[in-house]
Design a protein around this motif. Structure first.
Motif, mmCIF file in Angstrom:
data_model
loop_
_atom_site.group_PDB
_atom_site.id
_atom_site.type_symbol
_atom_site.label_atom_id
_atom_site.label_comp_id
_atom_site.label_asym_id
_atom_site.label_seq_id
_atom_site.Cartn_x
_atom_site.Cartn_y
_atom_site.Cartn_z
ATOM 1 N N TRP A 192 35.065 24.577 42.825
ATOM 2 C CA TRP A 192 34.579 23.657 43.514
ATOM 3 C C TRP A 192 33.129 23.520 44.569
ATOM 4 O O TRP A 192 32.134 23.154 43.958
ATOM 5 C CB TRP A 192 35.308 22.646 43.567
ATOM 6 C CG TRP A 192 35.052 21.240 44.035
ATOM 7 C CD1 TRP A 192 34.770 21.404 45.353
ATOM 8 C CD2 TRP A 192 35.308 19.396 43.836
ATOM 9 N NE1 TRP A 192 34.336 19.768 45.916
ATOM 10 C CE2 TRP A 192 34.036 19.252 44.506
ATOM 11 C CE3 TRP A 192 35.218 19.634 42.336
ATOM 12 C CZ2 TRP A 192 34.259 17.519 43.615
ATOM 13 C CZ3 TRP A 192 35.371 17.868 42.145
ATOM 14 C CH2 TRP A 192 34.254 16.941 42.754
ATOM 15 N N GLN A 193 33.203 24.251 45.252
ATOM 16 C CA GLN A 193 32.605 24.458 46.115
ATOM 17 C C GLN A 193 31.429 25.118 46.485
ATOM 18 O O GLN A 193 30.026 24.622 46.876
ATOM 19 C CB GLN A 193 32.942 25.096 47.663
ATOM 20 C CG GLN A 193 34.634 24.704 48.073
ATOM 21 C CD GLN A 193 35.529 25.422 49.172
ATOM 22 O OE1 GLN A 193 35.363 26.276 49.209
ATOM 23 N NE2 GLN A 193 35.178 24.866 50.348
ATOM 24 N N THR A 194 31.468 25.675 45.068
ATOM 25 C CA THR A 194 30.305 26.621 44.513
ATOM 26 C C THR A 194 29.156 26.025 43.526
ATOM 27 O O THR A 194 27.984 25.948 43.981
ATOM 28 C CB THR A 194 30.624 27.801 43.777
ATOM 29 O OG1 THR A 194 31.799 28.834 44.977
ATOM 30 C CG2 THR A 194 29.584 28.834 42.796
ATOM 31 N N LEU A 195 30.048 25.225 42.858
ATOM 32 C CA LEU A 195 29.281 24.183 42.503
ATOM 33 C C LEU A 195 28.928 22.497 42.932
ATOM 34 O O LEU A 195 27.420 22.153 41.997
ATOM 35 C CB LEU A 195 29.937 24.508 40.334
ATOM 36 C CG LEU A 195 30.758 24.640 40.189
ATOM 37 C CD1 LEU A 195 31.186 24.545 38.888
ATOM 38 C CD2 LEU A 195 28.868 25.865 39.709
ATOM 39 N N SER A 202 36.006 8.893 37.982
ATOM 40 C CA SER A 202 35.065 8.953 39.240
ATOM 41 C C SER A 202 34.316 9.494 39.886
ATOM 42 O O SER A 202 33.104 9.401 40.783
ATOM 43 C CB SER A 202 36.045 7.416 40.305
ATOM 44 O OG SER A 202 36.914 8.578 40.605
ATOM 45 N N LEU A 203 35.248 10.983 39.860
ATOM 46 C CA LEU A 203 34.413 11.874 40.209
ATOM 47 C C LEU A 203 33.062 12.516 39.418
ATOM 48 O O LEU A 203 32.097 12.380 39.719
ATOM 49 C CB LEU A 203 34.754 13.210 39.701
ATOM 50 C CG LEU A 203 36.939 13.645 40.781
ATOM 51 C CD1 LEU A 203 37.316 14.452 40.504
ATOM 52 C CD2 LEU A 203 36.199 13.719 42.016
ATOM 53 N N ASN A 250 28.049 20.222 48.511
ATOM 54 C CA ASN A 250 27.345 19.198 48.899
ATOM 55 C C ASN A 250 28.613 17.532 48.987
ATOM 56 O O ASN A 250 28.633 16.574 49.859
ATOM 57 C CB ASN A 250 26.074 17.769 48.580
ATOM 58 C CG ASN A 250 25.253 19.480 49.132
ATOM 59 O OD1 ASN A 250 24.686 19.744 50.382
ATOM 60 N ND2 ASN A 250 23.758 19.395 48.508
ATOM 61 N N SER A 251 29.891 18.188 48.065
ATOM 62 C CA SER A 251 30.628 16.942 48.201
ATOM 63 C C SER A 251 31.976 17.451 48.210
ATOM 64 O O SER A 251 32.498 18.752 47.580
ATOM 65 C CB SER A 251 30.548 16.783 46.183
ATOM 66 O OG SER A 251 29.241 15.362 46.542
ATOM 67 N N SER A 252 33.091 17.620 49.283
ATOM 68 C CA SER A 252 34.230 18.119 48.970
ATOM 69 C C SER A 252 34.708 17.670 47.630
ATOM 70 O O SER A 252 34.785 16.607 47.698
ATOM 71 C CB SER A 252 34.504 17.587 50.852
ATOM 72 O OG SER A 252 33.861 18.203 51.758
#
Length: 78
Positions: free
Chosen positions: A35-38, A11-12, A41-43
């Motif tokens: 994760w935050q770098t790439l 689902s990710l 807009n998604s937590s």
């Protein structure tokens, strides 16, 4: 410069619209920071599982250049 190979499963992959990324990395970072770098807009989903080089890891685990980082939802089954 070496890079980190990032994989998204199930689902990710659908949520993000991609199966993976490659991130050049010259200093170690945490899985969460990557994760935050790439995906700004998604937590990172709270129940998300993380693996570094195919071993379970925490969001604050250090990722180095040349590592494989994978994010996937919890597996359920019967």
């Amino acid at each position: 410069m070496k890079a980190v190979k990032v994989l998204y499963f199930a689902s990710l992959r659908e949520l993000l619209g991609k199966s993976g990324d490659t991130l050049p990395l010259d200093v170690e970072q945490t899985a969460l920071t990557i994760w935050q770098t790439l995906n700004p807009n998604s937590s990172l989903p709270e129940s998300c599982l993380i693996a570094i080089n195919q071993e379970y890891a925490a969001a604050d685990s250090i990722v180095n250049a040349g590592d494989e980082l994978a994010f996937f939802p919890p597996v359920t089954g019967g």
